[in-house]
Scaffold this motif. Structure first.
Motif, PDB file in Angstrom:
ATOM      1  N   ALA A  37       0.833  -1.203   0.000  1.00  0.00           N
ATOM      2  CA  ALA A  37       0.000   0.000   0.000  1.00  0.00           C
ATOM      3  C   ALA A  37       0.871   1.257   0.000  1.00  0.00           C
ATOM      4  O   ALA A  37       0.588   2.217  -0.727  1.00  0.00           O
ATOM      5  CB  ALA A  37      -0.916   0.004   1.222  1.00  0.00           C
ATOM      6  N   GLN A  38       1.929   1.248   0.786  1.00  0.00           N
ATOM      7  CA  GLN A  38       2.815   2.410   0.832  1.00  0.00           C
ATOM      8  C   GLN A  38       3.565   2.590  -0.492  1.00  0.00           C
ATOM      9  O   GLN A  38       3.758   3.721  -0.955  1.00  0.00           O
ATOM     10  CB  GLN A  38       3.815   2.265   1.982  1.00  0.00           C
ATOM     11  CG  GLN A  38       3.204   2.431   3.359  1.00  0.00           C
ATOM     12  CD  GLN A  38       2.563   3.786   3.556  1.00  0.00           C
ATOM     13  OE1 GLN A  38       3.044   4.803   3.055  1.00  0.00           O
ATOM     14  NE2 GLN A  38       1.455   3.821   4.285  1.00  0.00           N
ATOM     15  N   LEU A  39       3.967   1.507  -1.102  1.00  0.00           N
ATOM     16  CA  LEU A  39       4.653   1.597  -2.394  1.00  0.00           C
ATOM     17  C   LEU A  39       3.722   2.136  -3.471  1.00  0.00           C
ATOM     18  O   LEU A  39       4.132   2.927  -4.320  1.00  0.00           O
ATOM     19  CB  LEU A  39       5.200   0.222  -2.796  1.00  0.00           C
ATOM     20  CG  LEU A  39       6.399  -0.277  -1.989  1.00  0.00           C
ATOM     21  CD1 LEU A  39       6.695  -1.728  -2.333  1.00  0.00           C
ATOM     22  CD2 LEU A  39       7.632   0.589  -2.241  1.00  0.00           C
ATOM     23  N   ARG A  40       2.449   1.720  -3.441  1.00  0.00           N
ATOM     24  CA  ARG A  40       1.468   2.237  -4.403  1.00  0.00           C
ATOM     25  C   ARG A  40       1.281   3.733  -4.210  1.00  0.00           C
ATOM     26  O   ARG A  40       1.233   4.497  -5.183  1.00  0.00           O
ATOM     27  CB  ARG A  40       0.125   1.516  -4.252  1.00  0.00           C
ATOM     28  CG  ARG A  40       0.074   0.130  -4.831  1.00  0.00           C
ATOM     29  CD  ARG A  40      -1.364  -0.356  -4.969  1.00  0.00           C
ATOM     30  NE  ARG A  40      -2.047  -0.395  -3.687  1.00  0.00           N
ATOM     31  CZ  ARG A  40      -2.064  -1.442  -2.879  1.00  0.00           C
ATOM     32  NH1 ARG A  40      -1.418  -2.545  -3.217  1.00  0.00           N
ATOM     33  NH2 ARG A  40      -2.723  -1.414  -1.735  1.00  0.00           N
ATOM     34  N   ARG A  41       1.149   4.164  -2.954  1.00  0.00           N
ATOM     35  CA  ARG A  41       0.957   5.580  -2.668  1.00  0.00           C
ATOM     36  C   ARG A  41       2.149   6.393  -3.141  1.00  0.00           C
ATOM     37  O   ARG A  41       2.006   7.439  -3.776  1.00  0.00           O
ATOM     38  CB  ARG A  41       0.766   5.788  -1.163  1.00  0.00           C
ATOM     39  CG  ARG A  41       0.558   7.246  -0.771  1.00  0.00           C
ATOM     40  CD  ARG A  41       0.663   7.441   0.721  1.00  0.00           C
ATOM     41  NE  ARG A  41       1.988   7.102   1.211  1.00  0.00           N
ATOM     42  CZ  ARG A  41       3.041   7.915   1.114  1.00  0.00           C
ATOM     43  NH1 ARG A  41       2.927   9.093   0.544  1.00  0.00           N
ATOM     44  NH2 ARG A  41       4.212   7.545   1.587  1.00  0.00           N
ATOM     45  N   PHE A  42       3.331   5.889  -2.863  1.00  0.00           N
ATOM     46  CA  PHE A  42       4.550   6.606  -3.221  1.00  0.00           C
ATOM     47  C   PHE A  42       4.688   6.724  -4.738  1.00  0.00           C
ATOM     48  O   PHE A  42       5.034   7.779  -5.274  1.00  0.00           O
ATOM     49  CB  PHE A  42       5.756   5.875  -2.634  1.00  0.00           C
ATOM     50  CG  PHE A  42       7.050   6.627  -2.777  1.00  0.00           C
ATOM     51  CD1 PHE A  42       7.240   7.838  -2.153  1.00  0.00           C
ATOM     52  CD2 PHE A  42       8.088   6.110  -3.525  1.00  0.00           C
ATOM     53  CE1 PHE A  42       8.436   8.529  -2.262  1.00  0.00           C
ATOM     54  CE2 PHE A  42       9.282   6.784  -3.649  1.00  0.00           C
ATOM     55  CZ  PHE A  42       9.458   8.000  -3.018  1.00  0.00           C
ATOM     56  N   THR A  43       4.396   5.636  -5.428  1.00  0.00           N
ATOM     57  CA  THR A  43       4.470   5.635  -6.892  1.00  0.00           C
ATOM     58  C   THR A  43       3.439   6.587  -7.486  1.00  0.00           C
ATOM     59  O   THR A  43       3.705   7.288  -8.465  1.00  0.00           O
ATOM     60  CB  THR A  43       4.235   4.211  -7.445  1.00  0.00           C
ATOM     61  OG1 THR A  43       5.212   3.329  -6.892  1.00  0.00           O
ATOM     62  CG2 THR A  43       4.337   4.202  -8.953  1.00  0.00           C
TER      63      THR A  43
END
Length: 232
Positions: free
Chosen positions: A115-121
């Motif tokens: 979830a954090q990687l999706r948000r960051f991307t």
């Protein structure tokens, strides 16, 4: 490029378990048992996310979080054995993006990592523009190129002047920007005594939009007789 994840955990059994689950997702894992090891990895590898235990034998996770936020915007997830609200608040205030209490289910941690990687991307904080054009302070993200601002992942509707004030304060994070310098940078005009009233009005509007009350501000702080600063 494989996703690079820093895992800092002094309990080897937990560190090994986290590493196993992350590698099963084809992530590249840098596993550290001490804060000193973690700092070396942070300085030498281009990381995508960090998972930090708070209680470590040398440098605590809060200090590592602060170290990361001095130079990088990638997501940080804090781990702790304590179920105390103060630890959660401290971690998030220092710039952590998420928080999970031990014992935890490995699949829950994996879900939060993704979830954090999706948000960051989604926000392209480091891929599209140089870092100095996007500043992240806690839950606040300010993008100079697009003039977009997000607070806790929700967009803020700012006027150009409000955005310019916020940008100047953010790029001077932790430092007091005196009223005269702030006025000159934002308005590009000579500063007069009544110019401070103009600044105060815009600061008030900013705080209202950010839900950041002047009596107990989280972000924009007044340094009486001098100017303003933003810290988190």
């Amino acid at each position: 490029m494989p996703t690079k994840i820093l895992v800092v955990e002094d309990e080897k059994s937990i560190a090994n378990l986290i590493e196993l689950y992350l590698k099963n997702e084809n992530f590249t894992v840098f596993k550290c048992y001490t804060g000193a090891e973690a700092i070396r990895v942070i300085e030498t590898e281009k990381l995508d996310i960090a998972i930090l235990d708070i209680m470590l034998p040398d440098i605590d996770g809060f200090s590592i979080c602060q170290k990361i936020r001095e130079s990088y915007n990638f997501p940080i997830i804090m781990l702790t054995a304590k179920d105390e609200e103060v630890d959660k608040i401290t971690g998030l205030t220092l710039g952590a993006d998420d928080y999970i209490t031990k014992p935890f289910r490995p699949l829950e941690l994996i879900a939060r990592v993704k979830a954090q990687l999706r948000r960051f991307t989604k926000y392209n904080q480091s891929n599209t523009y140089p870092k100095e054009d996007i500043i992240s302070i806690g839950g606040l993200v300010v993008d100079k190129n697009t003039h977009q601002c997000f607070l806790n992942e929700k967009p803020l509707s700012l006027t150009p002047t409000e955005f310019s004030i916020l940008w100047v304060l953010c790029e001077n994070k932790g430092q007091v920007v005196n009223s005269e310098d702030l006025f000159k940078k934002v308005w590009g005009d000579k500063y007069f005594t009544n110019s401070n009233n103009t600044i105060m009005v815009h600061i008030r509007h900013l705080r209202e939009k950010m839900n950041d009350p002047a009596e107990n501000p989280k972000y924009i702080k007044t340094v009486w007789g001098v100017g303003y600063k933003i810290e988190n």
